[in-house]
Design a protein around this motif. Sequence first.
Motif, PDB file in Angstrom:
ATOM      1  N   ALA A 246      11.118  51.656  70.281  1.00 23.01           N
ATOM      2  CA  ALA A 246      10.396  50.920  69.244  1.00 23.01           C
ATOM      3  C   ALA A 246       8.886  51.049  69.362  1.00 23.01           C
ATOM      4  O   ALA A 246       8.176  50.865  68.371  1.00 23.01           O
ATOM      5  N   GLY A 247       8.393  51.370  70.547  1.00 23.43           N
ATOM      6  CA  GLY A 247       6.957  51.448  70.756  1.00 23.43           C
ATOM      7  C   GLY A 247       6.236  52.421  69.839  1.00 23.43           C
ATOM      8  O   GLY A 247       5.264  52.049  69.175  1.00 23.43           O
ATOM      9  N   PRO A 248       6.683  53.705  69.777  1.00 24.13           N
ATOM     10  CA  PRO A 248       5.981  54.646  68.872  1.00 24.13           C
ATOM     11  C   PRO A 248       5.983  54.194  67.421  1.00 24.13           C
ATOM     12  O   PRO A 248       4.974  54.348  66.718  1.00 24.13           O
ATOM     13  N   ALA A 249       7.109  53.631  66.959  1.00 23.02           N
ATOM     14  CA  ALA A 249       7.164  53.160  65.564  1.00 23.02           C
ATOM     15  C   ALA A 249       6.209  51.996  65.338  1.00 23.02           C
ATOM     16  O   ALA A 249       5.511  51.937  64.313  1.00 23.02           O
ATOM     17  N   LEU A 250       6.152  51.068  66.293  1.00 26.87           N
ATOM     18  CA  LEU A 250       5.238  49.934  66.164  1.00 26.87           C
ATOM     19  C   LEU A 250       3.779  50.380  66.208  1.00 26.87           C
ATOM     20  O   LEU A 250       2.937  49.846  65.470  1.00 26.87           O
ATOM     21  N   LEU A 251       3.483  51.353  67.055  1.00 25.44           N
ATOM     22  CA  LEU A 251       2.119  51.876  67.101  1.00 25.44           C
ATOM     23  C   LEU A 251       1.747  52.544  65.774  1.00 25.44           C
ATOM     24  O   LEU A 251       0.625  52.390  65.281  1.00 25.44           O
ATOM     25  N   ALA A 252       2.703  53.292  65.213  1.00 24.50           N
ATOM     26  CA  ALA A 252       2.440  53.951  63.931  1.00 24.50           C
ATOM     27  C   ALA A 252       2.217  52.923  62.827  1.00 24.50           C
ATOM     28  O   ALA A 252       1.338  53.083  61.973  1.00 24.50           O
ATOM     29  N   LEU A 253       3.024  51.843  62.838  1.00 22.01           N
ATOM     30  CA  LEU A 253       2.845  50.789  61.842  1.00 22.01           C
ATOM     31  C   LEU A 253       1.497  50.093  62.017  1.00 22.01           C
ATOM     32  O   LEU A 253       0.802  49.785  61.037  1.00 22.01           O
ATOM     33  N   ALA A 254       1.137  49.830  63.277  1.00 18.62           N
ATOM     34  CA  ALA A 254      -0.146  49.172  63.529  1.00 18.62           C
ATOM     35  C   ALA A 254      -1.310  50.044  63.069  1.00 18.62           C
ATOM     36  O   ALA A 254      -2.270  49.553  62.468  1.00 18.62           O
ATOM     37  N   PHE A 255      -1.199  51.339  63.307  1.00 13.56           N
ATOM     38  CA  PHE A 255      -2.280  52.245  62.933  1.00 13.56           C
ATOM     39  C   PHE A 255      -2.310  52.521  61.437  1.00 13.56           C
ATOM     40  O   PHE A 255      -3.373  52.657  60.834  1.00 13.56           O
ATOM     41  N   GLY A 256      -1.118  52.587  60.816  1.00 10.86           N
ATOM     42  CA  GLY A 256      -1.058  52.949  59.408  1.00 10.86           C
ATOM     43  C   GLY A 256      -1.036  51.790  58.441  1.00 10.86           C
ATOM     44  O   GLY A 256      -1.353  51.967  57.262  1.00 10.86           O
ATOM     45  N   LEU A 257      -0.671  50.574  58.910  1.00 11.27           N
ATOM     46  CA  LEU A 257      -0.564  49.431  58.012  1.00 11.27           C
ATOM     47  C   LEU A 257      -1.438  48.252  58.438  1.00 11.27           C
ATOM     48  O   LEU A 257      -2.224  47.733  57.644  1.00 11.27           O
ATOM     49  N   VAL A 258      -1.279  47.818  59.683  1.00  4.46           N
ATOM     50  CA  VAL A 258      -1.971  46.601  60.128  1.00  4.46           C
ATOM     51  C   VAL A 258      -3.479  46.817  60.152  1.00  4.46           C
ATOM     52  O   VAL A 258      -4.246  46.009  59.592  1.00  4.46           O
ATOM     53  N   TYR A 259      -3.925  47.886  60.791  1.00  9.77           N
ATOM     54  CA  TYR A 259      -5.368  48.126  60.871  1.00  9.77           C
ATOM     55  C   TYR A 259      -6.000  48.322  59.489  1.00  9.77           C
ATOM     56  O   TYR A 259      -7.045  47.717  59.197  1.00  9.77           O
ATOM     57  N   PRO A 260      -5.407  49.160  58.595  1.00 10.48           N
ATOM     58  CA  PRO A 260      -6.008  49.262  57.248  1.00 10.48           C
ATOM     59  C   PRO A 260      -6.041  47.934  56.501  1.00 10.48           C
ATOM     60  O   PRO A 260      -6.992  47.662  55.758  1.00 10.48           O
ATOM     61  N   ALA A 261      -4.994  47.096  56.683  1.00 10.43           N
ATOM     62  CA  ALA A 261      -4.981  45.798  56.007  1.00 10.43           C
ATOM     63  C   ALA A 261      -6.118  44.908  56.509  1.00 10.43           C
ATOM     64  O   ALA A 261      -6.845  44.289  55.712  1.00 10.43           O
ATOM     65  N   LEU A 262      -6.290  44.849  57.817  1.00  9.95           N
ATOM     66  CA  LEU A 262      -7.377  44.042  58.374  1.00  9.95           C
ATOM     67  C   LEU A 262      -8.742  44.599  57.974  1.00  9.95           C
ATOM     68  O   LEU A 262      -9.676  43.845  57.675  1.00  9.95           O
ATOM     69  N   ARG A 263      -8.839  45.918  57.949  1.00  8.34           N
ATOM     70  CA  ARG A 263     -10.104  46.544  57.552  1.00  8.34           C
ATOM     71  C   ARG A 263     -10.424  46.258  56.082  1.00  8.34           C
ATOM     72  O   ARG A 263     -11.582  46.042  55.724  1.00  8.34           O
ATOM     73  N   THR A 264      -9.398  46.224  55.242  1.00  7.15           N
ATOM     74  CA  THR A 264      -9.599  45.920  53.822  1.00  7.15           C
ATOM     75  C   THR A 264     -10.070  44.484  53.637  1.00  7.15           C
ATOM     76  O   THR A 264     -10.977  44.207  52.836  1.00  7.15           O
ATOM     77  N   VAL A 265      -9.442  43.551  54.359  1.00  2.00           N
ATOM     78  CA  VAL A 265      -9.870  42.155  54.282  1.00  2.00           C
ATOM     79  C   VAL A 265     -11.325  42.024  54.729  1.00  2.00           C
ATOM     80  O   VAL A 265     -12.128  41.318  54.099  1.00  2.00           O
ATOM     81  N   TYR A 266     -11.674  42.715  55.786  1.00  2.00           N
ATOM     82  CA  TYR A 266     -13.052  42.673  56.285  1.00  2.00           C
ATOM     83  C   TYR A 266     -14.024  43.236  55.247  1.00  2.00           C
ATOM     84  O   TYR A 266     -15.087  42.661  54.979  1.00  2.00           O
ATOM     85  N   ALA A 267     -13.653  44.361  54.632  1.00  2.00           N
ATOM     86  CA  ALA A 267     -14.541  45.000  53.656  1.00  2.00           C
ATOM     87  C   ALA A 267     -14.720  44.173  52.392  1.00  2.00           C
ATOM     88  O   ALA A 267     -15.728  44.313  51.696  1.00  2.00           O
ATOM     89  N   SER A 268     -13.751  43.289  52.101  1.00  2.00           N
ATOM     90  CA  SER A 268     -13.850  42.500  50.870  1.00  2.00           C
ATOM     91  C   SER A 268     -14.961  41.462  50.912  1.00  2.00           C
ATOM     92  O   SER A 268     -15.313  40.900  49.873  1.00  2.00           O
ATOM     93  N   PHE A 269     -15.535  41.215  52.089  1.00  2.00           N
ATOM     94  CA  PHE A 269     -16.618  40.242  52.213  1.00  2.00           C
ATOM     95  C   PHE A 269     -17.996  40.908  52.218  1.00  2.00           C
ATOM     96  O   PHE A 269     -18.994  40.246  52.519  1.00  2.00           O
ATOM     97  N   PHE A 270     -18.046  42.211  51.881  1.00  2.00           N
ATOM     98  CA  PHE A 270     -19.319  42.923  51.867  1.00  2.00           C
ATOM     99  C   PHE A 270     -19.577  43.501  50.478  1.00  2.00           C
ATOM    100  O   PHE A 270     -18.695  43.513  49.621  1.00  2.00           O
TER     101      PHE A 270
END
Length: 354
Positions: free
Chosen positions: A70-94
């Motif tokens: 499960a580790g590689p899949a979770l890392l891929a999800l974190a890199f491809g989904l979680v990080y972009p989502a957090l980055r988008t939320v952050y960018a929405s305040f600028f």
Amino acid sequence: MDQFFSNLGLWIGYYLKPVREWLLVPGDPGHKIMLMIVAILIFVVVMGGILLLVDRPKNVPQWVVTTAFAGPALLALAFGLVYPALRTVYASFFNRNGREYVGFDNYVQSFTQSEFQIVLRNTALWVLLVPTLATFIGLVYAVLVDRTRFERIAKSLVFFPMAISMVGAGIIWRFMYDFRGVLLDANGNVRNNQTGLINQVLVWFGQEPQQFLINSPLNTLFLIVVMIWIQAGFAMTILSAAIKAIPDDIVEAARIDGLHGFGMFRYITVPSIRPALVVVLTTIAMATLKVFDVVRTMTGGNFSTSVVANEFYRQSFVQGNAGLGAALAVILFVLVIPIVVYNVRQMRLVEEIR
């Protein structure tokens, strides 16, 4: 310490520069084939290493096995989904270039400016009409053709649009709605031949052709028809399977009690397939909230037909307003979450009932 990591990064970048250039710079077909082979080899080596580590020892803890698979899949999800989502939320305040903090100004603009209020209104219309009408049409059609002689053919005809991509469906219906102005031939006679099928039918019946995709707000409804046309086949397929799963003894008992026709539909069919109805409604609602292809293909969001997904694309990649585009993406994400959660809960209830 900072200097150490800085030097380490420069050292790694220097030695990996040839590899990075070889991977990123496009080359001839031979380069592409070699790149594909390298990717396959990396996948084989990684999976082989995981299987070897898990299979060879006989007393491997369960958490090691779980982490390995499960580790590689979770890392891929974190890199491809979680990080972009957090980055988008952050960018929405600028602001538009991402350099100046503006707080909730982008969200205020999304809900208060008239052009964005039209976008939200259109999105609400899509979410209200498409799931409701597509599910209703699919349900009625599934009931009408159930156990008829031509059931397979009838269901195939309705399901066929599901095999067409959204862009393909948009192009087909753009031709259906196409409008051609009145022309004069060499003799000065009026020619009113239409390319669009719907306008040509109107001409045959003595009516004036219409510009379906320009006249607001009806043009949004004509776009919604395309999505209903696509999703009705999905609703029909799922609900038809649910109808066939109704126990025969319940149907026979209802007939003995005198239920027929609409009474059977209202008191037996609909309550029996309620979980499937909820799943179909929520699934189509999620697809409708994210609709982009149909609007982009048919009108480009012009003539007051834009929706949230299309406006997010336009603000981010056409207008260059990264902050506002990110805010619209977050709004879309927030709108989808409750439907996803409700859908998951309903699917779990269905599994528990089974």
